[in-house]
Design an enzyme around this catalytic site. Structure first.
Site, PDB file in Angstrom:
ATOM      1  N   GLN A 223     -15.014 -35.217 -19.334  1.00 57.91           N
ATOM      2  CA  GLN A 223     -15.105 -34.310 -18.193  1.00 57.91           C
ATOM      3  C   GLN A 223     -15.001 -32.863 -18.643  1.00 57.91           C
ATOM      4  OE1 GLN A 223     -12.319 -37.270 -15.620  1.00 57.91           O
ATOM      5  NE2 GLN A 223     -12.679 -35.309 -14.622  1.00 57.91           N
ATOM      6  N   ARG A 370      -8.321 -37.600  -8.929  1.00 55.78           N
ATOM      7  CA  ARG A 370      -8.964 -36.958  -7.798  1.00 55.78           C
ATOM      8  C   ARG A 370      -7.996 -36.072  -7.021  1.00 55.78           C
ATOM      9  NH1 ARG A 370     -13.846 -39.664  -4.299  1.00 55.78           N
ATOM     10  NH2 ARG A 370     -14.759 -37.705  -3.754  1.00 55.78           N
ATOM     11  N   CYS A 371      -7.237 -35.276  -7.765  1.00 62.03           N
ATOM     12  CA  CYS A 371      -6.391 -34.288  -7.093  1.00 62.03           C
ATOM     13  C   CYS A 371      -6.061 -33.200  -8.078  1.00 62.03           C
ATOM     14  CB  CYS A 371      -5.108 -34.907  -6.571  1.00 62.03           C
ATOM     15  SG  CYS A 371      -3.883 -35.259  -7.834  1.00 62.03           S
ATOM     16  N   GLU A 740     -11.509 -33.349  -3.667  1.00 63.08           N
ATOM     17  CA  GLU A 740     -10.316 -34.180  -3.693  1.00 63.08           C
ATOM     18  C   GLU A 740      -9.535 -34.171  -2.397  1.00 63.08           C
ATOM     19  OE1 GLU A 740      -9.846 -33.311  -8.436  1.00 63.08           O
ATOM     20  OE2 GLU A 740      -8.891 -32.015  -6.998  1.00 63.08           O
TER      21      GLU A 740
END
Lengths: 795, 291
Positions: A223, A370-371, A740
């Site tokens: 990523q 996802r945060c 998110e």
């Protein structure tokens, strides 16, 4: 009369243009790491520890070496001779690459076999004999902090217990004073269970070291390719300019592909030793049991309240289970990430938070699934606490929130723990949500249903979260500051290539970045190709996670387009034979202010940059922009769910879900909606079915997709989406992060709804996941259900 | 996820398959739908020397009903065939109800009923259904054909009564003597999950009187559980709130669940009771014979 282009028609801001990347994905023509085949490539498999905590007495690899086709067997001992048995983590700890002294979690990497094909490599792993001496196992913070607990990190000097850090933030005295004034103190204690980002594509690498050129090319599920290049240069002590990371198509990341994993490091060393490409592709179990988990935090807190419903103060404590190595992938200077962003959307005059991190015999990672780093835990606790407090006050839960929201005219607002929120219309979002769900009607239906023995419930969750690290003052990774860059090259025919240091993994950058350029330059989005992921060609950037790409890289895209437009303006002045001050811009075109029909298109300017530039002007039309954001962006989300609980089984069905998101200006509304629906589905998963737990021996339950559940289309509820737009005051196009929000805010809506349905029993909390048996237990036993679900307790 | 090395054969006749299994001498496995076996191979929990793929055997993909009402399901009949079956929809409510909830659509496209019986997973749905219906499995081996009643076919968790050279070629549900009624309910955390608990109920009725009953339980013991006492409590009379409650209680008593991450033992027992009661209450309505 304006000749400006219709922005929606050229695929600019606000256009729901279809995702250009989907063309190849839906045709099965994506190019993932495992699709890449290099001449002479070998395959690596990892032997993992079956035990959670054990001393390694010996490792016998001789049988593995005898298998035809096995080229190399690496153990920790051999890694140590190259100073690679351990590596630094992103949180200033160390992590074993291959175990030398002990194994510290089930699934830890013990040895690697490199062979002609993966079957042989797996046979090689099976032929290795490891003599383990079992040690006592620690699977939760209570055990970790108990007197006489075995020391997990005996490899570290000056580490005499299992505590990693004690950290605090806020105003303790002020908080104590406020509690002394309180009419009522409301309390809540909960566990946010361990979960896993679980991208469909597992982690993997192909390391290709070329002795002749000294160049090391690594195809990596990354990523953050530049971050990984820097880390590999530092860990492996290789010259950075000789490392090329290529992150091709990525099959989902969700935070899982930010850290550096042992498999990457060993495949690199193996390629250097063998001078052949070495491919390592993790299997699903390997991914679930060894790579970056998320959450696993015990939170308790209390809220000081005035009887009219005004919050006076919050006091909180967190015990965070970090597993065997502190390798949280988070870039803030705060030990527990951004947990103290909690209560950012409420006016809380005083607050104090303490946090303790501990080692356990579980996989390390602590990634932000996802945060933004630990924001999920922060907002979940916040919204569960808000419901508990409203119930304790006997006040309507919507009204209680509205009464304590930060007001629209109160921005920028300093949160109780020192963040500065930028903008928002919290009350409006809540109103839109209540209207959409039919709040007052539902409350009536709920009362009617109760008379028939049916249990209906409604849950609200509202939150703002800090997205888009950094600014560079407060956020860095191993000292490398958090900012992003974009590079735009407009070709002579007016077509362009845009590159950034972010890395799309499903977010749709190839589509949305082009839309930002279209907005700034008036080039049709379809004329702009977007490229990311190759460190030899992409400009510098810190990668894609924490909803940071639109806030940071997206801003860099706007800024580089503006730089290009500034040069195009000079070219336009030259072409129009007027001075720069005399021309104006409308979308796609410069024109003479006094004579608007005289103008040139951006494409004509591009052609001039290569064919008709004024004397003394540098040719070409390209630029690069680095963007260091002045602040985080603070999107707001309000999620409301209604459920019906079956009192006979504890099974709960979702009736309706309404999501109101204010993420500022939406670049591509369709993609934003897709992000929100995906986030809500993950929120539903965590609240209803998903968790990773461990038995007393440290065996991981949740090591495959039969135990670790991803909801299918069958379970996922339907969603009704609404929007409110409060542009970010500091982002160049007014956008905020959004990827998110629903994952962060969603879980509390589902849990609050179930608790609301059964609150006549006096039950205040059921820890996630709210599996039917846990709901049934709470209903019939009339007590809270806490902790992770049990594992074979009656054996 | 790379299996150990194995030899692969795809015979063209049952005789050839039997001969291969005979040669395999206990180190061979039969591959039908592969929905359980292939994951076991990939995890290396199973490492047979020989895989005998029976998917090329002709004439085994049927399910049909004989003139007398006997239902026959061939070894290559997929779950999806049964899910869409008009035979089951009109004649066999317990099987029809189960066919809709087997695993997920992808598994249903490949997996087979007979394979599921052979796999003998205590959490397998079909073994409960066939047990409740009093069915049997027909096996063919070196020494010929034989019928094995389901109660003797499933010998334990993941164990069946087949000799090493036998292939299960057909599952048979005997013809009913009255009208049929029944249903299947299971609790799962997600589509495709193993059952937390499940209950199969199969009745034959003469008017309002129950003439035969079978109740079997999924996922609440070391093997499929035949709740014979519960079923017996229903036979000889009409379905009443009383008899339904008694049968549900006895079924819950027959369950031998363990506490695990799918739920506590008490909860699973409660679910068995609830499901048996729900199915029987439903079929007791004169207009409903399926649940």
């Amino acid at each position: 009369m304006t000749r400006a282009l219709d922005e929606i028609k050229i695929g600019g801001l606000g256009s729901s243009r279809k995702r250009v990347e989907d063309n190849r994905f839906i045709r099965g023509r994506g190019n993932y790491v495992d699709d890449i085949v290099l001449p002479g490539m070998l395959h690596m498999e990892i032997l993992r520890s079956p035990m959670a905590h054990a001393r390694i007495n010996s490792i016998d690899t001789s049988k593995a070496w005898e298998i035809p086709g096995v080229r190399l067997v690496l153990t920790g001992e051999m890694m140590a001779t190259r100073n690679l048995a351990w590596m630094p983590t992103l949180s200033y700890d160390t992590q074993a690459v291959l175990a030398t002294d002990k194994v510290r979690f089930q699934g830890q990497e013990v040895a690697c076999v490199i062979a002609d094909d993966p079957y042989i490599a797996k046979d090689g792993c099976e032929a290795i004999t490891v003599d383990y001496e079992p040690l006592p196992v620690i699977v939760n913070p209570n055990q970790a902090m108990a007197d006489g607990a075995p020391l997990i990190r005996d490899d570290k000097e000056n580490q005499h217990d299992n505590v990693i850090y004690d950290w605090e933030v806020g105003d303790k005295e002020g908080t104590d004073r406020a509690f002394a004034q309180a009419d009522l103190v409301s309390k809540l204690e909960l566990h946010y269970p361990r979960s896993h980002p679980s991208p469909i594509e597992c982690c993997g690498s192909i390391a290709d070291f070329n002795r002749a050129t000294s160049k090391l090319t690594i195809y990596l599920t990354s990523q953050a390719p530049h971050l990984h290049r820097a880390a590999i240069a530092l860990v492996a002590e290789l010259p950075e300019h000789m490392i090329r990371i290529v992150s091709p198509d990525i099959g989902g990341g969700f935070g899982n592909k930010v850290p550096v994993y042992p498999g990457y490091v060993v495949s690199i060393l193996a390629s250097i030793l063998l001078e052949r490409p070495v491919k390592w592709i993790e299997d699903k179990t390997g991914n679930l049991i060894s790579t970056g988990y998320a959450r696993d935090m015990y939170l308790h807190g209390e809220m000081a309240l005035r009887k009219d419903g005004k919050i006076l103060a919050m006091r909180m404590h967190a015990d965070s289970d970090h597993g065997a190595f502190f390798s949280d992938a988070q870039p803030s200077k705060f030990k527990i990430g951004l947990l103290h962003s909690t209560f950012a959307c409420y006016d809380v005059p005083a607050a104090h938070l303490t946090a303790r991190g501990v080692y356990t015999n579980k996989a390390p990672g602590g990634v932000a699934y996802r945060c933004s780093f630990r924001v999920t835990e922060a907002m979940f606790f916040q919204e569960r606490m808000m419901q508990a407090a409203a119930d304790d006050l006997g006040m309507d839960q919507a009204e209680f929130r509205r009464r304590n929201f930060v007001r629209d005219d109160d921005f920028p607002h300093r949160t109780p723990f020192g963040f500065l929120t930028d903008s928002g219309q919290y009350g409006k979002c809540l109103d839109v949500g209540l209207e959409a769900i039919g709040y007052s009607d539902f409350l009536k239906r709920k009362e009617e249903a109760k008379k028939q023995g049916r249990l209906l419930g409604i849950g609200i969750s509202a939150m703002t979260e800090p997205l888009g690290a950094g600014n560079s003052r407060e956020y860095d990774i191993l000292g490398v500051k958090m900012f992003d860059a974009a590079e735009l090259r407009v070709h002579l025919t007016g077509k362009a290539i845009l590159r950034t240091g972010a890395k799309t993994q499903g977010q749709g950058h190839e589509t949305t970045w082009a839309q930002i350029v279209a907005h700034e330059l008036g080039l049709p989005a379809e004329d702009i190709v977007v490229e990311e992921g190759d460190t030899d060609t992409a400009p510098y950037g810190m990668g894609t996670y924490a909803s940071r790409s639109t806030p940071v890289a997206g801003a860099a895209v706007a800024m580089v387009a503006r730089k290009v437009r500034a040069k195009a303006r000079k070219l336009a002045a030259h072409l129009l034979e007027v001075s720069e001050e005399d021309i104006d811009w409308e979308l796609g075109r410069f024109y003479v202010r006094s004579s608007p029909e005289h103008g040139v298109t951006i494409q004509e300017c591009a052609m001039a940059a290569y064919s008709n530039m004024p004397d003394g002007m540098e040719p070409g039309l390209e630029n690069v922009a680095y963007y260091d954001p002045p602040n985080l962006t603070w999107p707001f989300g309000c999620y409301i769910a209604t459920v019906e609980v079956d009192p006979q089984t504890g099974v709960w069905d979702v009736l309706n879900v309404v999501a109101v998101d204010d993420c500022g200006v939406r670049i591509n509304p369709m993609i934003v909606e897709g992000q929100i629906m995906g986030g809500l589905t993950e929120a539903y998963a965590m609240s209803s079915m998903q968790f990773i737990t461990f038995d007393a021996q440290g065996n991981c339950v949740g090591s495959n997709y039969m135990d670790y559940l991803l909801p299918t289309a069958w379970e996922a509820p339907g969603y009704e989406l609404h929007e409110v737009v409060t542009p970010s005051p500091h982002h160049p196009i007014g956008a905020k992060g959004v990827g998110e929000c629903a994952t962060v805010g969603g879980p509390a809506a589902f849990v609050n709804a179930v608790i609301d349905a059964i609150k006549d029993t006096g039950v205040r909390n059921i820890d996630m996941p709210l599996l039917p048996d846990r709901v049934y237990e709470a209903l019939t036993q009339r007590h809270d259900v806490s902790g992770a679900p049990p594992v074979k307790t009656d054996d | 996820m790379y299996p150990s090395r194995f030899r692969y054969e795809a015979p063209r006749s049952i005789d050839e398959a039997v001969a291969l299994l005979h040669q395999g001498a206990g180190e061979a496995k039969v591959l039908a739908g592969g929905q359980s076996l292939v994951p076991l191979l990939k995890l290396r929990f199973a490492a047979p020397e020989l895989l005998v793929d029976i998917n090329s055997l002709p004439g085994l993909d049927y399910h049909r009903v004989d003139a007398d009402g006997t239902i026959r399901v061939g070894a290559l009949c997929r779950h999806a065939d049964l899910e869409r079956s008009t035979i089951l929809a009109t004649r066999q409510p317990t099987m029809a109800a189960a066919a809709r909830v087997i695993a997920d659509p992808i598994v249903r496209n490949r997996g087979t009923l007979v394979g599921s019986l052979c796999h003998a997973d205590p959490q397998g749905d079909w073994a409960s259904v066939v047990t409740a219906l009093g069915g049997y499995v027909t096996a063919q081996g070196s020494s010929g054909r034989r019928n094995i009643p389901i109660a003797q076919f499933v010998t334990g968790p993941f164990q069946n009564a087949l000799a090493h050279d036998e292939v299960a070629v057909e599952a048979v549900i005997p013809a009913p003597k009255g009208t049929v009624a029944g249903g299947y309910l299971k609790l799962e955390r997600r589509v495709g999950d193993f059952a937390t608990a499940g209950a199969a109920v199969a009745l034959e009725m003469s008017g309002a009187v129950v003439t035969r009953a079978g109740i079997a339980l999924t996922g609440v013991g070391g093997s499929t559980i035949d709740a014979a006492d519960a079923a017996h409590a229903l036979v000889g009379g009409p379905l009443t709130a009383d008899s339904i409650g008694r049968a549900a209680d006895l079924a819950a008593q027959a369950a031998q669940p363990r506490t695990d991450h799918r739920g506590s033992a008490d909860y699973k027992r409660h679910i068995v009771r609830t499901f048996v009661e729900r199915i029987l209450t439903r079929v007791a309505q004169p207009t409903e014979r399926a649940a």
